[in-house]
Structure formats: structure tokens, C-alpha cells
Design an enzyme around this catalytic site. Structure first.
Site, PDB file in Angstrom:
ATOM      1  N   ASP A  22     124.605 100.718   8.577  1.00  9.62           N
ATOM      2  CA  ASP A  22     125.402 100.368   9.625  1.00  9.62           C
ATOM      3  C   ASP A  22     124.359  99.488  10.653  1.00  9.62           C
ATOM      4  O   ASP A  22     123.391  99.348  10.244  1.00  9.62           O
ATOM      5  CB  ASP A  22     125.852 101.732  10.313  1.00  9.62           C
ATOM      6  N   CYS A  79     121.615 105.022   7.928  1.00  9.14           N
ATOM      7  CA  CYS A  79     122.349 104.720   9.567  1.00  9.14           C
ATOM      8  C   CYS A  79     121.344 105.441  10.616  1.00  9.14           C
ATOM      9  O   CYS A  79     120.112 105.512  10.390  1.00  9.14           O
ATOM     10  CB  CYS A  79     123.846 105.582   9.432  1.00  9.14           C
ATOM     11  N   GLY A  80     122.039 105.699  11.802  1.00  6.96           N
ATOM     12  CA  GLY A  80     121.031 105.984  12.638  1.00  6.96           C
ATOM     13  C   GLY A  80     120.305 107.422  12.437  1.00  6.96           C
ATOM     14  O   GLY A  80     119.061 107.557  12.384  1.00  6.96           O
ATOM     15  N   THR A  81     121.110 108.495  11.958  1.00  8.94           N
ATOM     16  CA  THR A  81     120.505 109.859  11.418  1.00  8.94           C
ATOM     17  C   THR A  81     120.465 110.006  10.126  1.00  8.94           C
ATOM     18  O   THR A  81     119.862 110.824   9.430  1.00  8.94           O
ATOM     19  CB  THR A  81     121.191 110.871  12.250  1.00  8.94           C
ATOM     20  N   GLY A  82     121.347 109.062   9.297  1.00  8.72           N
ATOM     21  CA  GLY A  82     121.528 109.484   7.932  1.00  8.72           C
ATOM     22  C   GLY A  82     122.680 110.525   7.714  1.00  8.72           C
ATOM     23  O   GLY A  82     123.200 110.712   6.509  1.00  8.72           O
ATOM     24  N   HIS A 112     116.352 118.908  -8.474  1.00  9.89           N
ATOM     25  CA  HIS A 112     117.196 120.000  -8.612  1.00  9.89           C
ATOM     26  C   HIS A 112     118.933 119.868  -8.283  1.00  9.89           C
ATOM     27  O   HIS A 112     119.616 120.399  -9.153  1.00  9.89           O
ATOM     28  CB  HIS A 112     117.064 121.103  -7.536  1.00  9.89           C
ATOM     29  N   ASN A 113     118.912 118.711  -7.399  1.00 10.79           N
ATOM     30  CA  ASN A 113     120.576 118.423  -7.402  1.00 10.79           C
ATOM     31  C   ASN A 113     120.980 117.118  -7.963  1.00 10.79           C
ATOM     32  O   ASN A 113     122.060 116.757  -7.843  1.00 10.79           O
ATOM     33  CB  ASN A 113     120.714 118.237  -5.676  1.00 10.79           C
ATOM     34  N   HIS A 147     119.802 123.992 -13.358  1.00 10.26           N
ATOM     35  CA  HIS A 147     120.437 123.134 -12.378  1.00 10.26           C
ATOM     36  C   HIS A 147     121.711 122.310 -12.418  1.00 10.26           C
ATOM     37  O   HIS A 147     122.278 121.905 -11.642  1.00 10.26           O
ATOM     38  CB  HIS A 147     119.226 122.134 -11.803  1.00 10.26           C
TER      39      HIS A 147
HETATM   40  C1  RB5 Z   1     125.777 104.975  15.372  1.00 10.84           C
HETATM   41  O1  RB5 Z   1     125.650 104.938  16.728  1.00 10.84           O
HETATM   42  C2  RB5 Z   1     125.313 106.029  14.730  1.00 10.84           C
HETATM   43  O2  RB5 Z   1     126.307 107.113  15.209  1.00 10.84           O
HETATM   44  C3  RB5 Z   1     125.177 106.042  13.141  1.00 10.84           C
HETATM   45  O3  RB5 Z   1     124.157 105.290  12.974  1.00 10.84           O
HETATM   46  C4  RB5 Z   1     124.891 107.546  12.504  1.00 10.84           C
HETATM   47  O4  RB5 Z   1     123.810 108.058  13.161  1.00 10.84           O
HETATM   48  C5  RB5 Z   1     125.937 108.378  12.216  1.00 10.84           C
HETATM   49  O5  RB5 Z   1     125.773 109.503  11.654  1.00 10.84           O
END
Ligand code: RB5
Length: 157
Positions: A22, A79-82, A112-113, A147
């Protein structure tokens, strides 16, 4: 002390990678595509194509459809956090997406996954870690055996 089998670093199991992101991870995705192509992988860029705000599930779906449709061997989502990417990806039957923030998790989610989608957070890890984590993910082979039975339990009967 527990020991684990060595992974054959000569084996590249994944040849075609679908990648998506994103707006929060656009720059990471662009750099990672160049890095992976430089290593000889075929990369399918599923977007997004700019830093303009967008909805990450759209790109999770595009990447997962390539993997479940067998046009890609695996996927990478950033993304920001994944976290959001992994949640959206794991809604797809046949997708085992793992969000990782350390190298051991990258290795073990393959061992394993049999994870087939790697998710990372551009606001969590440095770009250099992205390359290291992706490399570990792509070069580590699933152990199978007990597994396999366990990951089969993920799917509905
Ligand atoms: C976008 O601001 C943020 O919500 C997205 O990149 C992500 O971290 C969502 O999990």
C-alpha cells in the site's frame, strides 16, 4: 540442545513472486522488486503504484489470487505494519501468510508453516531487513513430515 536440518542454499524453490504494497510501503516495494530481479526472480508487480493513500486489502487480494491461481509461486506483501496485509491474505483458501519482524520467524514460517506469502511492515523494519528477510524466506525449504499434517489442519474439512 535442539538441532534443525540445514537448508540447501543452492535450491531456489520460488521462481515467480507476486508482490504488492500500500502507500505506506511503496518505496520499499520498488526497491525490493529491483533487488529480487537482480537475484534472478521473476517479479509480478501488483501495485500500488504511488504513495497516494489506498486500501491494502485490494493489493493483498491481487497478490493472493496470483498465488492461488498458480501464476506465482509465492507472494510478498508490505504495508505499514504488515498486519493488515496478513489478515487480508489469510482470508484466501490456500494462503498461509506470515507477518515477520525477525529473521528466525522468516526461517521457521517456511520450515514449519510452509508460508506462501511473506508480509512485512515498512513502518516497523528498516528496508535493509526487508531484503534479508525476503532472501531467507525465499531460500528456505518446508520441512514437511509432521508439519504437513499440521498445516493441512488449517483448511476446512
Ligand atoms: C495505512 O495507514 C496502514 O493502516 C497500513 O499500511 C497497514 O499498516 C495496515 O495494517
Amino acid at each position: 540442545m535442539r538441532t534443525f536440518p540445514l537448508v540447501n542454499r543452492e535450491i531456489i524453490m520460488f521462481k515467480t513472486i507476486a508482490i504488492g504494497c500500500d502507500h505506506a510501503a511503496f518505496e520499499y516495494k520498488e526497491k525490493l522488486i529491483k533487488f529480487l530481479e537482480g537475484k534472478g526472480y521473476k517479479v509480478l508487480d501488483m501495485g500500488t503504484d504511488s504513495t497516494e493513500s489506498c486500501d491494502y486489502p485490494v493489493f493483498a487480494d491481487k497478490v493472493c489470487n496470483k498465488v492461488t491461481g498458480k501464476e506465482a509461486d509465492c507472494g510478498i506483501l508490505i504495508c505499514g505494519t504488515g498486519i493488515g496485509m496478513s489478515m487480508a491474505a489469510n482470508k484466501h483458501k490456500g494462503i498461509r501468510a506470515a507477518v515477520v519482524g525477525d529473521l528466525t520467524s522468516c526461517e521457521f514460517t517456511r520450515l514449519h508453516n510452509d508460508a506462501n506469502v511473506l508480509c512485512m511492515g515498512a513502518r516497523i523494519i528498516a528496508y535493509a531487513q526487508c531484503e534479508v528477510f525476503a532472501t531467507k524466506f525465499l531460500e528456505t525449504e518446508f520441512m514437511g513430515g509432521k508439519h504437513k499434517k499440521r498445516i493441512d489442519m488449517f483448511e476446512p474439512a
